[in-house]
Write a protein that holds these residues in place. Structure first.
Motif, PDB file in Angstrom:
ATOM      1  N   LEU A 151       0.827  -1.208   0.000  1.00 15.25           N
ATOM      2  CA  LEU A 151       0.000   0.000   0.000  1.00 15.25           C
ATOM      3  C   LEU A 151       0.857   1.252   0.000  1.00 15.25           C
TER       4      LEU A 151
ATOM      5  N   VAL B 260       0.403   2.360  -3.720  1.00 19.41           N
ATOM      6  CA  VAL B 260      -0.969   2.896  -3.717  1.00 19.41           C
ATOM      7  C   VAL B 260      -0.999   4.311  -3.156  1.00 19.41           C
ATOM      8  N   ALA B 261      -0.794   4.473  -1.865  1.00 14.50           N
ATOM      9  CA  ALA B 261      -0.839   5.799  -1.240  1.00 14.50           C
ATOM     10  C   ALA B 261       0.083   5.824  -0.030  1.00 14.50           C
TER      11      ALA B 261
ATOM     12  N   ASN C 155      -0.784   9.944  -3.893  1.00 14.91           N
ATOM     13  CA  ASN C 155      -1.009   8.863  -4.843  1.00 14.91           C
ATOM     14  C   ASN C 155       0.339   8.406  -5.394  1.00 14.91           C
ATOM     15  N   LYS C 156       0.704   7.137  -5.157  1.00 15.44           N
ATOM     16  CA  LYS C 156       2.025   6.652  -5.531  1.00 15.44           C
ATOM     17  C   LYS C 156       2.111   6.105  -6.950  1.00 15.44           C
ATOM     18  N   PHE C 157       0.967   5.965  -7.641  1.00 16.68           N
ATOM     19  CA  PHE C 157       1.038   5.399  -8.993  1.00 16.68           C
ATOM     20  C   PHE C 157       0.656   6.404 -10.074  1.00 16.68           C
TER      21      PHE C 157
ATOM     22  N   PHE D 122       4.711   3.232 -11.377  1.00 14.10           N
ATOM     23  CA  PHE D 122       5.023   2.393 -10.221  1.00 14.10           C
ATOM     24  C   PHE D 122       6.538   2.372 -10.017  1.00 14.10           C
TER      25      PHE D 122
END
Length: 266
Positions: free
Chosen positions: A60, A64-65, A88-90, A94
């Motif tokens: 996660l 994801v975040a 937001n990590k994506f 990625f």
């Protein structure tokens, strides 16, 4: 905090390897010596309990975040000291934990995005600013006006700003709406300040971005970076999108503003 990221990866991999080793080797040996070695080792017991939790947190947080806390006033009035945000990590691809190496491209920053990144001159830190210049843009900042490709942006006066909590030293500054193409947003400026800092013109190279804080007279951003004025794409961590808490210290002894909870980041 890079140490936390490293510790999380090491603990996840370590507990996972212990669980795998137990399944492939140790459990079989215990079965062969039933009655003598039938108790599960403490390390295996703890690894089996914590590995799923660590793995979920790692996935996660990495893909994801990820949560961050705003420590400074550089993004006022839109982000306040003590805001806890989600990133937001994506949004921009990625990336592997620790190295931040992109392995699946997804998208690129848009003008106006609020991004978290590792500044080129302080790679162990995480900073947050707004993207104002894209690759190939000519950026200028003269007086109190931002120029993009030689065109000055339009500003609408809102009025005098009244700060709160640790940001109350900005009380009396001017609150304006900046018509950034595709993303109008508010900024703070001391419009009556003589000889404002951060003046100049810059050409954004390919693979880089020009970033600025919304608190224009109190932000260490691309205008002031000595070795390079530009943010490399590979230093991006993600796109800020949500405020989930506002509390100036970890135990909420200082300012606490529940009205900011759940606010989107524009």
């Amino acid at each position: 905090m890079k140490w936390f990221e490293i510790a999380l990866v090491v603990l996840t991999l370590g507990s996972g390897l212990v669980v795998l080793l137990d399944k492939l080797v140790l459990a079989r040996r215990r079965a062969e010596h039933a009655g003598l070695l039938d108790s599960e080792p403490v390390l295996v017991d703890y690894s089996r309990a914590f590995f799923p939790v660590l793995a979920v947190v790692l996935v996660l947080r990495s893909f994801v975040a990820e949560p961050y806390k705003i420590p400074s006033s550089s993004m006022m009035p839109n982000l306040l000291i003590g805001d806890f945000i989600l990133v937001n990590k994506f949004s921009y691809g990625f990336r592997l934990p620790i190295t931040n190496t992109k392995f699946i491209p997804v998208g690129e920053p848009k003008r106006g995005d609020v991004v978290v990144f590792k500044p080129p001159h302080a790679p162990d830190q995480n900073w947050i600013k707004r993207v104002v210049g894209l690759p190939g843009d000519r950026i200028g900042f003269h007086g109190d006006t931002l120029y993009i490709n030689d065109e000055p942006l339009r500003y609408e006066l809102i009025g005098k700003y009244e700060g709160k909590g640790r940001g109350r030293d900005m009380t009396g500054s001017t609150l304006l709406t900046e018509e950034l193409p595709g993303r109008a947003h508010t900024v703070l400026e001391w419009v009556d300040r003589a000889n404002p800092a951060g003046q100049g013109d810059w050409l954004v190279p390919e693979g880089h971005y020009f970033v600025m804080g919304d608190n224009r007279d109190n932000s260490e951003d691309s205008r002031f970076w000595v070795e390079t004025n530009f943010l490399p794409e590979q230093n991006l961590r993600g796109k800020a999108f949500l405020i989930w808490l506002n509390c100036e210290d970890w135990f909420c002894k200082g300012s606490f503003d529940p009205s900011r909870i759940g606010s989107g980041i524009k």
